[in-house]
Design a protein around this motif. Sequence first.
Motif, short mmCIF file in Angstrom:
data_model
loop_
_atom_site.label_atom_id
_atom_site.label_comp_id
_atom_site.label_asym_id
_atom_site.label_seq_id
_atom_site.Cartn_x
_atom_site.Cartn_y
_atom_site.Cartn_z
N PRO A 1 3.83 3.00 4.37
CA PRO A 1 3.85 2.18 5.58
C PRO A 1 2.99 2.75 6.71
O PRO A 1 2.41 1.98 7.49
CB PRO A 1 5.34 2.18 5.99
N GLU A 2 2.88 4.07 6.80
CA GLU A 2 2.13 4.68 7.90
C GLU A 2 0.64 4.35 7.83
O GLU A 2 -0.04 4.37 8.85
CB GLU A 2 2.33 6.19 7.87
N ALA A 3 0.16 4.03 6.63
CA ALA A 3 -1.26 3.71 6.49
C ALA A 3 -1.62 2.40 7.18
O ALA A 3 -2.80 2.10 7.41
CB ALA A 3 -1.63 3.63 5.01
N PHE A 4 -0.61 1.62 7.56
CA PHE A 4 -0.85 0.34 8.21
C PHE A 4 -0.72 0.45 9.74
O PHE A 4 -0.96 -0.52 10.44
CB PHE A 4 0.15 -0.70 7.71
N ILE B 1 0.48 -10.18 -1.75
CA ILE B 1 1.01 -9.44 -2.90
C ILE B 1 0.50 -8.01 -2.88
O ILE B 1 1.26 -7.04 -3.03
CB ILE B 1 0.63 -10.14 -4.21
N ASP B 2 -0.82 -7.85 -2.70
CA ASP B 2 -1.41 -6.51 -2.72
C ASP B 2 -0.97 -5.68 -1.51
O ASP B 2 -0.62 -4.49 -1.65
CB ASP B 2 -2.94 -6.62 -2.74
N LEU B 3 -1.00 -6.29 -0.33
CA LEU B 3 -0.65 -5.54 0.87
C LEU B 3 0.83 -5.18 0.92
O LEU B 3 1.19 -4.09 1.40
CB LEU B 3 -1.04 -6.33 2.12
N SER B 4 1.68 -6.06 0.45
CA SER B 4 3.11 -5.75 0.42
C SER B 4 3.39 -4.55 -0.48
O SER B 4 4.21 -3.68 -0.14
CB SER B 4 3.91 -6.97 -0.07
N ALA B 5 2.71 -4.50 -1.62
CA ALA B 5 2.89 -3.37 -2.54
C ALA B 5 2.38 -2.08 -1.90
O ALA B 5 3.03 -1.03 -1.98
CB ALA B 5 2.16 -3.64 -3.86
N SER B 6 1.23 -2.15 -1.23
CA SER B 6 0.66 -0.96 -0.58
C SER B 6 1.53 -0.50 0.58
O SER B 6 1.73 0.70 0.79
CB SER B 6 -0.76 -1.25 -0.10
N TYR B 7 2.05 -1.45 1.35
CA TYR B 7 2.89 -1.10 2.48
C TYR B 7 4.17 -0.42 2.01
O TYR B 7 4.66 0.52 2.65
CB TYR B 7 3.23 -2.35 3.29
N ALA B 8 4.72 -0.88 0.90
CA ALA B 8 5.93 -0.27 0.37
C ALA B 8 5.69 1.18 -0.03
O ALA B 8 6.57 2.03 0.11
CB ALA B 8 6.44 -1.07 -0.84
N GLU B 9 4.49 1.49 -0.49
CA GLU B 9 4.16 2.86 -0.91
C GLU B 9 3.86 3.76 0.28
O GLU B 9 4.24 4.94 0.29
CB GLU B 9 2.95 2.83 -1.85
N VAL C 1 3.57 -0.76 13.18
CA VAL C 1 4.07 -2.14 13.15
C VAL C 1 4.32 -2.54 11.70
O VAL C 1 3.42 -2.47 10.87
CB VAL C 1 3.04 -3.11 13.78
N PRO C 2 5.53 -2.93 11.36
CA PRO C 2 5.84 -3.31 9.98
C PRO C 2 4.97 -4.48 9.52
O PRO C 2 4.70 -5.41 10.29
CB PRO C 2 7.31 -3.72 10.04
N TYR C 3 4.53 -4.40 8.28
CA TYR C 3 3.77 -5.50 7.72
C TYR C 3 4.74 -6.60 7.30
O TYR C 3 5.66 -6.36 6.52
CB TYR C 3 2.94 -5.04 6.51
N ASP C 4 4.55 -7.79 7.81
CA ASP C 4 5.42 -8.92 7.51
C ASP C 4 4.54 -10.06 7.01
O ASP C 4 3.81 -10.68 7.78
CB ASP C 4 6.19 -9.36 8.76
#
Length: 319
Positions: A182-185, A172-180, A218-221
């Motif tokens: 993505p490059e940080a991942f 839940i937390d990582l999906s929200a952060s990735y949406a804001e 790499v996209p967070y999945d």
Amino acid sequence: MTDENQVSAEVTLLWGLRETVRRGRKPSLTVAEITRAAVEVADAEGLAAVSMARIAAHLGNATMTLYRYVKSKDELLLLMADAALDGPPDLPDDVDWRTGLTLWVKGVLTVLRRHPWAAQIPVSGPPMGPNNLWWFDRALRALAGTGLEEEDKVGVVMGLVTFVHGELRLSIDLSASYAENPEAFGRQYGMALARVVDARRFPALSRVIATGIFEGDVPYDEEVEGAFALNLYLDGVGAFIERRTAGREGRTPDGGPEREGRSSGTGPEEDRSSGTGPEEDRSSGAEPEREDRSSGAGGRAGAAPKPPGPVGGPGGSDA
């Protein structure tokens, strides 16, 4: 409690066994209606928005009216935690334990991701609500054909509960952060690590960075990440089942056939030529081989612990 036949206030609340205080007019609400309203508010506005006053306003009632049915916000959260878990899926009768537990985990995560606020409700006791026990039973049923003892089944399921909690909150937390961002991942993260990680202080991490694994975006999945971790856990469960049931099936822990004339000399049926049979010299210090219950996936010493439930809740009774 002084009477062993009494049940806790949380149990009577969750199972609809509590008698509502009746004064004046006929009750205008039910516990189920209050719970549904609280879930609706949490779904729309988040868990922080839930209060007795807010739920009363949502229902068009005075705040004090709710206290005739639900004594506190903690009790309300208890009801919400159980309500967040819709009924579990029916597992096919011929499904193997690994497929069954995989379906169970995916089902729990699917249901709870519809109510992400549920991950914020603390776990403080074993499962007790109707929905929590329903899911608990389904997971135990998936292990029915494994040959495990009942306490070992509980241990395996509790390990899955731990996985579900971690996976739910992180995803839940990582999906929200990735949406804001993505490059940080990906590349940003790799560049930051390369800048601050010193090979002398972080030798293992430095070797990972050197492979370039963090250089791409790499996209967070959440599904891929969760499946990898779940498979690792289930691999361990498989090894645990093999070890626990090897003796009863006439097989060694590594899966091979058990030999009758063992030269180890530590069992009652060993080769007598070793001189360490049942009447051996006790001064040798040889003891019957025992499996350490504290080792391996789900192993525990003594009785099975009281388990937390799939979701959890205040008051020490809900999962």
